[in-house]
Design a protein around this motif. Structure first.
Motif, PDB file in Angstrom:
ATOM      1  N   PHE A 129      48.834   6.692  86.390  1.00 42.16           N
ATOM      2  CA  PHE A 129      47.764   7.647  86.082  1.00 42.16           C
ATOM      3  C   PHE A 129      48.002   8.896  86.923  1.00 42.16           C
ATOM      4  O   PHE A 129      48.047   8.826  88.147  1.00 42.16           O
ATOM      5  CB  PHE A 129      46.400   7.034  86.404  1.00 42.16           C
ATOM      6  N   GLU A 130      48.154  10.032  86.256  1.00 42.31           N
ATOM      7  CA  GLU A 130      48.482  11.265  86.950  1.00 42.31           C
ATOM      8  C   GLU A 130      47.538  12.382  86.517  1.00 42.31           C
ATOM      9  O   GLU A 130      47.442  12.706  85.326  1.00 42.31           O
ATOM     10  CB  GLU A 130      49.926  11.672  86.656  1.00 42.31           C
ATOM     11  N   VAL A 131      46.826  12.946  87.485  1.00 37.80           N
ATOM     12  CA  VAL A 131      45.967  14.102  87.218  1.00 37.80           C
ATOM     13  C   VAL A 131      46.859  15.332  87.159  1.00 37.80           C
ATOM     14  O   VAL A 131      47.429  15.763  88.160  1.00 37.80           O
ATOM     15  CB  VAL A 131      44.897  14.260  88.313  1.00 37.80           C
ATOM     16  N   THR A 132      47.018  15.895  85.976  1.00 38.26           N
ATOM     17  CA  THR A 132      47.936  17.022  85.791  1.00 38.26           C
ATOM     18  C   THR A 132      47.256  18.370  85.963  1.00 38.26           C
ATOM     19  O   THR A 132      47.920  19.358  86.265  1.00 38.26           O
ATOM     20  CB  THR A 132      48.571  16.948  84.400  1.00 38.26           C
ATOM     21  N   SER A 133      45.949  18.425  85.764  1.00 37.79           N
ATOM     22  CA  SER A 133      45.237  19.691  85.943  1.00 37.79           C
ATOM     23  C   SER A 133      43.758  19.412  86.161  1.00 37.79           C
ATOM     24  O   SER A 133      43.243  18.359  85.781  1.00 37.79           O
ATOM     25  CB  SER A 133      45.421  20.611  84.725  1.00 37.79           C
ATOM     26  N   ALA A 134      43.105  20.376  86.782  1.00 40.68           N
ATOM     27  CA  ALA A 134      41.663  20.293  87.013  1.00 40.68           C
ATOM     28  C   ALA A 134      41.098  21.701  86.892  1.00 40.68           C
ATOM     29  O   ALA A 134      41.579  22.626  87.542  1.00 40.68           O
ATOM     30  CB  ALA A 134      41.365  19.704  88.389  1.00 40.68           C
ATOM     31  N   THR A 148      42.096  16.484  83.898  1.00 43.20           N
ATOM     32  CA  THR A 148      42.966  16.024  82.816  1.00 43.20           C
ATOM     33  C   THR A 148      43.949  15.011  83.379  1.00 43.20           C
ATOM     34  O   THR A 148      44.682  15.303  84.331  1.00 43.20           O
ATOM     35  CB  THR A 148      43.734  17.192  82.191  1.00 43.20           C
ATOM     36  N   ILE A 149      43.969  13.818  82.784  1.00 41.74           N
ATOM     37  CA  ILE A 149      44.758  12.698  83.313  1.00 41.74           C
ATOM     38  C   ILE A 149      45.731  12.231  82.246  1.00 41.74           C
ATOM     39  O   ILE A 149      45.346  12.018  81.083  1.00 41.74           O
ATOM     40  CB  ILE A 149      43.839  11.533  83.740  1.00 41.74           C
ATOM     41  N   TYR A 150      46.982  12.072  82.634  1.00 41.61           N
ATOM     42  CA  TYR A 150      48.021  11.530  81.752  1.00 41.61           C
ATOM     43  C   TYR A 150      48.209  10.052  82.063  1.00 41.61           C
ATOM     44  O   TYR A 150      48.235   9.655  83.230  1.00 41.61           O
ATOM     45  CB  TYR A 150      49.352  12.259  81.957  1.00 41.61           C
ATOM     46  N   LEU A 151      48.350   9.255  81.007  1.00 40.11           N
ATOM     47  CA  LEU A 151      48.711   7.843  81.140  1.00 40.11           C
ATOM     48  C   LEU A 151      50.193   7.721  80.815  1.00 40.11           C
ATOM     49  O   LEU A 151      50.613   7.961  79.685  1.00 40.11           O
ATOM     50  CB  LEU A 151      47.887   6.966  80.203  1.00 40.11           C
ATOM     51  N   ILE A 152      50.988   7.346  81.813  1.00 34.08           N
ATOM     52  CA  ILE A 152      52.440   7.358  81.687  1.00 34.08           C
ATOM     53  C   ILE A 152      52.969   5.959  81.979  1.00 34.08           C
ATOM     54  O   ILE A 152      52.600   5.333  82.977  1.00 34.08           O
ATOM     55  CB  ILE A 152      53.068   8.365  82.672  1.00 34.08           C
ATOM     56  N   ARG A 153      53.851   5.481  81.107  1.00 38.29           N
ATOM     57  CA  ARG A 153      54.535   4.204  81.355  1.00 38.29           C
ATOM     58  C   ARG A 153      55.820   4.485  82.120  1.00 38.29           C
ATOM     59  O   ARG A 153      56.663   5.253  81.663  1.00 38.29           O
ATOM     60  CB  ARG A 153      54.835   3.488  80.043  1.00 38.29           C
ATOM     61  N   SER A 154      55.953   3.872  83.294  1.00 39.82           N
ATOM     62  CA  SER A 154      57.139   4.098  84.113  1.00 39.82           C
ATOM     63  C   SER A 154      58.371   3.535  83.417  1.00 39.82           C
ATOM     64  O   SER A 154      58.312   2.525  82.719  1.00 39.82           O
ATOM     65  CB  SER A 154      56.975   3.424  85.478  1.00 39.82           C
ATOM     66  N   GLY A 155      59.505   4.201  83.620  1.00 37.28           N
ATOM     67  CA  GLY A 155      60.749   3.758  83.016  1.00 37.28           C
ATOM     68  C   GLY A 155      60.883   4.099  81.556  1.00 37.28           C
ATOM     69  O   GLY A 155      61.739   3.574  80.862  1.00 37.28           O
ATOM     70  N   PRO A 161      52.436  12.276  75.312  1.00 35.24           N
ATOM     71  CA  PRO A 161      51.700  11.446  76.274  1.00 35.24           C
ATOM     72  C   PRO A 161      50.248  11.275  75.880  1.00 35.24           C
ATOM     73  O   PRO A 161      49.665  12.114  75.181  1.00 35.24           O
ATOM     74  CB  PRO A 161      51.837  12.233  77.578  1.00 35.24           C
ATOM     75  N   ALA A 162      49.675  10.177  76.328  1.00 33.97           N
ATOM     76  CA  ALA A 162      48.254   9.921  76.107  1.00 33.97           C
ATOM     77  C   ALA A 162      47.461  10.590  77.223  1.00 33.97           C
ATOM     78  O   ALA A 162      47.781  10.442  78.396  1.00 33.97           O
ATOM     79  CB  ALA A 162      47.990   8.418  76.089  1.00 33.97           C
ATOM     80  N   THR A 163      46.428  11.333  76.861  1.00 37.50           N
ATOM     81  CA  THR A 163      45.667  12.101  77.849  1.00 37.50           C
ATOM     82  C   THR A 163      44.176  11.859  77.689  1.00 37.50           C
ATOM     83  O   THR A 163      43.690  11.541  76.591  1.00 37.50           O
ATOM     84  CB  THR A 163      45.939  13.608  77.705  1.00 37.50           C
ATOM     85  N   ILE A 164      43.460  12.023  78.788  1.00 38.67           N
ATOM     86  CA  ILE A 164      41.998  12.025  78.778  1.00 38.67           C
ATOM     87  C   ILE A 164      41.530  13.169  79.658  1.00 38.67           C
ATOM     88  O   ILE A 164      42.250  13.618  80.551  1.00 38.67           O
ATOM     89  CB  ILE A 164      41.397  10.690  79.272  1.00 38.67           C
ATOM     90  N   ALA A 165      40.332  13.655  79.414  1.00 39.62           N
ATOM     91  CA  ALA A 165      39.706  14.691  80.237  1.00 39.62           C
ATOM     92  C   ALA A 165      38.331  14.174  80.646  1.00 39.62           C
ATOM     93  O   ALA A 165      37.468  13.950  79.785  1.00 39.62           O
ATOM     94  CB  ALA A 165      39.598  16.006  79.471  1.00 39.62           C
ATOM     95  N   CYS A 263      44.934   6.338  69.589  1.00 46.01           N
ATOM     96  CA  CYS A 263      45.922   5.295  69.302  1.00 46.01           C
ATOM     97  C   CYS A 263      46.901   5.145  70.469  1.00 46.01           C
ATOM     98  O   CYS A 263      47.215   4.032  70.894  1.00 46.01           O
ATOM     99  CB  CYS A 263      46.668   5.637  68.013  1.00 46.01           C
ATOM    100  N   ARG A 264      47.388   6.270  70.996  1.00 45.44           N
ATOM    101  CA  ARG A 264      48.318   6.207  72.135  1.00 45.44           C
ATOM    102  C   ARG A 264      47.656   5.623  73.368  1.00 45.44           C
ATOM    103  O   ARG A 264      48.279   4.856  74.122  1.00 45.44           O
ATOM    104  CB  ARG A 264      48.855   7.611  72.431  1.00 45.44           C
ATOM    105  N   LEU A 265      46.397   5.954  73.596  1.00 49.13           N
ATOM    106  CA  LEU A 265      45.688   5.397  74.748  1.00 49.13           C
ATOM    107  C   LEU A 265      45.596   3.879  74.657  1.00 49.13           C
ATOM    108  O   LEU A 265      45.823   3.165  75.647  1.00 49.13           O
ATOM    109  CB  LEU A 265      44.285   6.006  74.827  1.00 49.13           C
ATOM    110  N   GLN A 266      45.272   3.373  73.472  1.00 49.54           N
ATOM    111  CA  GLN A 266      45.155   1.922  73.304  1.00 49.54           C
ATOM    112  C   GLN A 266      46.508   1.230  73.417  1.00 49.54           C
ATOM    113  O   GLN A 266      46.612   0.108  73.920  1.00 49.54           O
ATOM    114  CB  GLN A 266      44.493   1.619  71.962  1.00 49.54           C
TER     115      GLN A 266
END
Length: 368
Positions: A129-134, A148-155, A161-165, A263-266
């Motif tokens: 979980f990475e906060v990319t901007s505020a 704004t948070i990105y959900l990133i799968r490592s590797g 990317p899936a994002t939420i605000a 869909c990407r978030l799920q």
């Protein structure tokens, strides 16, 4: 033979004298180690390579070659030359010259072997979980920071990317709901406290951004919390509501982007077999069909029917089958299996004429 030994002795004494003289002069040139150890610290591929490395200058090498030529001229024809340089290091316990040639070939072979081994093992993946901007948002009656948070799968590289605000109050509501249900598990999880002043300074925003990243990562590491409705709905329930609202008002292009993000978030959260995910696929299929993207709509229906393979009583099964048959006829795909399954449902007593369409299911589905 005696002349050669005497010549070597003079050379060794001369070299030793030169070293002492350089030491007395204050060490003009920095001493270089005679041996070194190389280490590859790549995770999962660490290995140690050791051996004698030569730091001699080109002048020294040329001088050694001249001496070797002179010594070789005085040797007897049947006597093999004495090992020098790296070959001598092999005899003294360095490399085994017969089995492992020194230098780049040894390193190359070992790296190739490590590469072959690494390809057979899968690297562990985890969700980041990475906060990319505020950004500070000012409205008529309120002012808040939107993270704004990105959900990133490592590797793995995510093209989309899936994002939420979310704002602080959203995180606080999630924290309160989880602590009321998982009191013991939440006891050791820290949450940034409210502040009466300086909420919009760069320092406060940066500290809260890092705190929210750690907060979500800690929650996701606990299996019971990771699968709870409170945790999951924090990520995609707002998107589902917004996508449903846009679909009902006929804004299909905007709704499609929102359905796709949900869909990407799920998918990132690993809940692709839930009822919410089937509803998301229905929204994607409807928007694609309304935008005349029939191939994409057909693919969404096929994915949903694969998830409903063993479920004959799901309320979305009939609408998905009917939509799949219609889209398959449009794009020229095989529809016999869906027709046979529809026939089986009709024989089982399901009134297909009274079945709602996918769009009607989206409008009627309550999202609380």
């Amino acid at each position: 033979m005696a002349a050669r030994i005497l010549h070597r002795l003079r050379h060794a004494l001369g070299a030793e004298g030169a070293r002492e003289e350089r030491a007395r002069d204050g060490g003009e040139a920095e001493d270089c180690p005679e041996s070194s150890e190389l280490e590859d610290d790549t995770e999962g591929l660490s290995t140690r390579l050791s051996g004698t490395l030569s730091f001699a200058s080109h002048e020294d090498e040329d001088g050694d070659e001249d001496e070797d030529d002179e010594d070789g001229a005085g040797e007897e024809p049947g006597e093999p030359p004495e090992p020098t340089g790296e070959a001598a290091g092999a005899e003294d316990g360095g490399w085994d010259a017969a089995a492992k040639p020194p230098g780049g070939s040894l390193l190359t072979r070992q790296l190739q072997e490590l590469w072959r081994k690494s390809r057979s093992s899968l690297a562990p993946q985890r969700l980041l979980f990475e906060v990319t901007s505020a950004s500070v948002v000012s409205e008529r009656s309120s002012k808040y920071v939107l993270y704004t948070i990105y959900l990133i799968r490592s590797g793995q590289f995510d093209k989309a990317p899936a994002t939420i605000a979310r704002r602080y109050s959203d995180f606080e509501r999630l924290n309160r709901r989880l602590r009321s249900r998982f009191g013991c598990d939440m006891a050791g999880i820290a949450f940034p406290r409210k502040r009466l002043r300086r909420n919009f300074t760069a320092e406060t925003i940066a500290k809260r951004s890092r705190a929210f990243e750690q907060f979500l990562s800690h929650l996701h590491s606990i299996a019971e919390i990771r699968r709870s409705p409170e945790f999951l709905e924090f990520f995609f329930l707002q998107d589902l509501r917004a996508a449903q609202r846009l679909t009902c008002t006929g804004m299909y292009r905007e709704a499609l982007a929102t359905w796709a993000n949900a869909c990407r978030l799920q998918e990132r959260l690993g809940v692709c077999g839930s009822g919410r995910f089937l509803l998301t696929l229905a929204g994607l299929a409807v928007c694609h069909q309304e935008l005349d993207q029939l191939g994409e709509a057909h693919g969404c229906c096929e994915q949903a029917l694969q998830l409903l393979e063993a479920q004959d009583s799901h309320p979305l099964l009939g609408p998905f089958l009917q939509a799949h048959v219609h889209l398959a006829w449009k794009v020229g795909k095989d529809k016999r299996r869906s027709e046979a399954r529809l026939q089986g449902l009709q024989e089982a007593g399901l009134p297909l004429q009274q079945q709602p369409s996918l769009k009607e299911c989206l409008i009627k589905e309550p999202l609380e």
